[in-house]
Write a protein that holds these residues in place. Structure first.
Motif, PDB file in Angstrom:
ATOM      1  N   MET A 190       0.799  -1.243  -0.092  1.00 40.73           N
ATOM      2  CA  MET A 190      -0.009   0.013   0.032  1.00 40.73           C
ATOM      3  C   MET A 190       1.000   1.281  -0.053  1.00 40.73           C
ATOM      4  O   MET A 190       1.867   1.200   0.752  1.00 40.73           O
ATOM      5  CB  MET A 190      -0.854  -0.091   1.286  1.00 40.73           C
ATOM      6  N   SER A 191       0.330   2.170  -0.732  1.00 42.14           N
ATOM      7  CA  SER A 191       1.173   3.566  -0.698  1.00 42.14           C
ATOM      8  C   SER A 191       0.952   4.081   0.610  1.00 42.14           C
ATOM      9  O   SER A 191       0.021   3.947   1.393  1.00 42.14           O
ATOM     10  CB  SER A 191       0.668   4.449  -1.799  1.00 42.14           C
ATOM     11  N   ALA A 192       1.734   5.243   0.910  1.00 39.33           N
ATOM     12  CA  ALA A 192       1.479   5.834   2.161  1.00 39.33           C
ATOM     13  C   ALA A 192       0.092   6.661   2.259  1.00 39.33           C
ATOM     14  O   ALA A 192      -0.601   6.788   3.228  1.00 39.33           O
ATOM     15  CB  ALA A 192       2.860   6.945   2.173  1.00 39.33           C
ATOM     16  N   ASP A 193      -0.210   7.215   1.012  1.00 37.65           N
ATOM     17  CA  ASP A 193      -1.712   7.921   0.858  1.00 37.65           C
ATOM     18  C   ASP A 193      -2.504   6.798   1.130  1.00 37.65           C
ATOM     19  O   ASP A 193      -3.370   7.429   1.820  1.00 37.65           O
ATOM     20  CB  ASP A 193      -1.528   8.600  -0.452  1.00 37.65           C
ATOM     21  N   ARG A 194      -2.435   5.514   0.688  1.00 38.56           N
ATOM     22  CA  ARG A 194      -3.639   4.594   0.927  1.00 38.56           C
ATOM     23  C   ARG A 194      -3.708   4.299   2.395  1.00 38.56           C
ATOM     24  O   ARG A 194      -4.802   4.106   2.664  1.00 38.56           O
ATOM     25  CB  ARG A 194      -3.194   3.448  -0.179  1.00 38.56           C
ATOM     26  N   VAL A 195      -2.427   4.029   2.893  1.00 37.38           N
ATOM     27  CA  VAL A 195      -2.244   3.776   4.305  1.00 37.38           C
ATOM     28  C   VAL A 195      -3.146   4.898   5.355  1.00 37.38           C
ATOM     29  O   VAL A 195      -3.944   4.775   5.921  1.00 37.38           O
ATOM     30  CB  VAL A 195      -0.841   3.762   5.037  1.00 37.38           C
ATOM     31  N   ARG A 196      -2.655   6.204   4.878  1.00 44.04           N
ATOM     32  CA  ARG A 196      -3.588   7.237   5.559  1.00 44.04           C
ATOM     33  C   ARG A 196      -5.119   7.307   5.291  1.00 44.04           C
ATOM     34  O   ARG A 196      -5.647   7.472   6.051  1.00 44.04           O
ATOM     35  CB  ARG A 196      -2.883   8.681   4.975  1.00 44.04           C
ATOM     36  N   TRP A 197      -5.478   7.229   3.988  1.00 39.84           N
ATOM     37  CA  TRP A 197      -7.060   7.140   3.862  1.00 39.84           C
ATOM     38  C   TRP A 197      -7.336   6.114   4.583  1.00 39.84           C
ATOM     39  O   TRP A 197      -8.754   6.205   4.942  1.00 39.84           O
ATOM     40  CB  TRP A 197      -6.937   7.047   2.167  1.00 39.84           C
ATOM     41  N   GLU A 198      -6.943   4.699   4.423  1.00 43.68           N
ATOM     42  CA  GLU A 198      -7.645   3.622   5.225  1.00 43.68           C
ATOM     43  C   GLU A 198      -7.716   4.016   6.695  1.00 43.68           C
ATOM     44  O   GLU A 198      -8.868   3.612   7.310  1.00 43.68           O
ATOM     45  CB  GLU A 198      -6.775   2.505   5.032  1.00 43.68           C
ATOM     46  N   HIS A 199      -6.769   4.576   7.346  1.00 50.49           N
ATOM     47  CA  HIS A 199      -6.849   5.006   8.918  1.00 50.49           C
ATOM     48  C   HIS A 199      -7.951   5.918   8.890  1.00 50.49           C
ATOM     49  O   HIS A 199      -8.795   5.696   9.757  1.00 50.49           O
ATOM     50  CB  HIS A 199      -5.469   5.628   9.192  1.00 50.49           C
ATOM     51  N   ILE A 200      -7.896   6.983   8.072  1.00 50.62           N
ATOM     52  CA  ILE A 200      -9.006   7.917   8.295  1.00 50.62           C
ATOM     53  C   ILE A 200     -10.410   7.295   8.062  1.00 50.62           C
ATOM     54  O   ILE A 200     -11.520   7.569   8.894  1.00 50.62           O
ATOM     55  CB  ILE A 200      -8.858   9.049   7.011  1.00 50.62           C
ATOM     56  N   GLN A 201     -10.640   6.393   7.086  1.00 49.54           N
ATOM     57  CA  GLN A 201     -11.906   5.627   6.865  1.00 49.54           C
ATOM     58  C   GLN A 201     -12.220   4.778   8.172  1.00 49.54           C
ATOM     59  O   GLN A 201     -13.364   4.677   8.696  1.00 49.54           O
ATOM     60  CB  GLN A 201     -11.945   4.764   5.604  1.00 49.54           C
ATOM     61  N   ARG A 202     -11.201   4.279   8.720  1.00 49.38           N
ATOM     62  CA  ARG A 202     -11.565   3.123   9.939  1.00 49.38           C
ATOM     63  C   ARG A 202     -11.952   3.956  11.083  1.00 49.38           C
ATOM     64  O   ARG A 202     -12.971   3.768  11.813  1.00 49.38           O
ATOM     65  CB  ARG A 202     -10.243   2.530  10.415  1.00 49.38           C
ATOM     66  N   VAL A 203     -11.375   5.387  11.399  1.00 50.95           N
ATOM     67  CA  VAL A 203     -11.682   6.059  12.366  1.00 50.95           C
ATOM     68  C   VAL A 203     -13.081   6.618  12.089  1.00 50.95           C
ATOM     69  O   VAL A 203     -13.906   6.646  13.300  1.00 50.95           O
ATOM     70  CB  VAL A 203     -10.602   7.208  12.601  1.00 50.95           C
ATOM     71  N   PHE A 204     -13.434   6.946  11.004  1.00 53.75           N
ATOM     72  CA  PHE A 204     -14.772   7.543  10.515  1.00 53.75           C
ATOM     73  C   PHE A 204     -15.515   6.647  10.806  1.00 53.75           C
ATOM     74  O   PHE A 204     -16.818   6.980  11.288  1.00 53.75           O
ATOM     75  CB  PHE A 204     -14.483   7.791   9.130  1.00 53.75           C
ATOM     76  N   GLU A 205     -15.645   5.142  10.581  1.00 55.63           N
ATOM     77  CA  GLU A 205     -16.533   4.240  10.589  1.00 55.63           C
ATOM     78  C   GLU A 205     -16.707   3.759  12.506  1.00 55.63           C
ATOM     79  O   GLU A 205     -17.778   3.775  12.791  1.00 55.63           O
ATOM     80  CB  GLU A 205     -16.203   2.894  10.021  1.00 55.63           C
ATOM     81  N   GLN A 206     -15.552   4.036  13.054  1.00 56.38           N
ATOM     82  CA  GLN A 206     -15.496   3.862  14.365  1.00 56.38           C
ATOM     83  C   GLN A 206     -16.365   4.970  15.225  1.00 56.38           C
ATOM     84  O   GLN A 206     -16.960   4.837  16.324  1.00 56.38           O
ATOM     85  CB  GLN A 206     -14.177   3.884  14.947  1.00 56.38           C
ATOM     86  N   CYS A 207     -16.493   6.278  14.264  1.00 56.33           N
ATOM     87  CA  CYS A 207     -17.276   7.427  15.121  1.00 56.33           C
ATOM     88  C   CYS A 207     -18.558   7.046  14.616  1.00 56.33           C
ATOM     89  O   CYS A 207     -19.144   8.366  14.337  1.00 56.33           O
ATOM     90  CB  CYS A 207     -16.394   8.742  14.900  1.00 56.33           C
TER      91      CYS A 207
END
Length: 184
Positions: free
Chosen positions: A139-156
């Motif tokens: 995964m690219s660094a941009d993809r890792v960042r995007w996945e992290h944001i998506q995960r936190v968004f779902e958790q919230c």
């Protein structure tokens, strides 16, 4: 690059796959069977613990976050039941702290999703102290960042303001990121 050990004809090929993503775990099970493993699957910590108690496998791929708890509990049970088991912790949300915790609990390796059957096989069969070769398409660094944001968004619970607060981002910046497609 680490050397890869081949499965011998008399070697125990039992593999437990633990993930609450049913489609993913079924695809991985079929792919691992083609590579010579005898797979069983579990979708929860409770199912995985029962499978380990019934017959501890020689190999395991365990998702870190499951609906009913942490995959690290399964790692601990398997390490107790079968100290020689080769365990790979697989997760969609990678962080150094969880990687360290997984290895301290007895995991052999730690992979971030998306990992394919080749990545998993290389991690399970890597020998010695050397690391397995890097994934062909990490995964690219941009993809890792995007996945992290998506995960936190779902958790919230998909609450933009709460997600922005937890990520220490401006709400509008977060809205722009969420409106775009994920990078490759």
């Amino acid at each position: 690059m680490g050397a890869q050990v081949e499965l011998g004809p008399d070697q125990d090929r039992s593999l437990l796959l633990v993930d609450d993503d049913t489609a993913f775990v079924e695809r991985l099970a079929r792919a691992m069977e083609k590579r010579g493993f005898q797979t069983r699957t579990a979708a929860s910590v409770a199912q995985a613990r029962a499978a380990v108690a019934d017959s501890a496998p020689a190999f395991a791929v365990i998702d870190l976050r499951l609906e009913d708890g942490s995959g690290l509990d399964v790692v601990e049970d398997l390490r107790t039941a079968r100290p020689d088991a080769r365990i790979v912790v697989l997760t969609g949300y990678g962080a150094i702290a969880t990687a360290v915790a997984a290895v301290k609990m007895g995991a052999t390796d730690y992979l971030s999703k998306p990992a394919d059957a080749n990545d998993v096989t290389a991690a399970l069969l890597a020998s010695g102290e050397m690391l397995p070769p890097p994934a062909e398409n990490p995964m690219s660094a941009d993809r890792v960042r995007w996945e992290h944001i998506q995960r936190v968004f779902e958790q919230c619970d998909r609450n933009v303001s709460e997600t922005a607060r937890r990520l220490h981002m401006h709400r509008r910046t977060l809205q722009r990121i969420l409106a775009k497609r994920g990078p490759r």
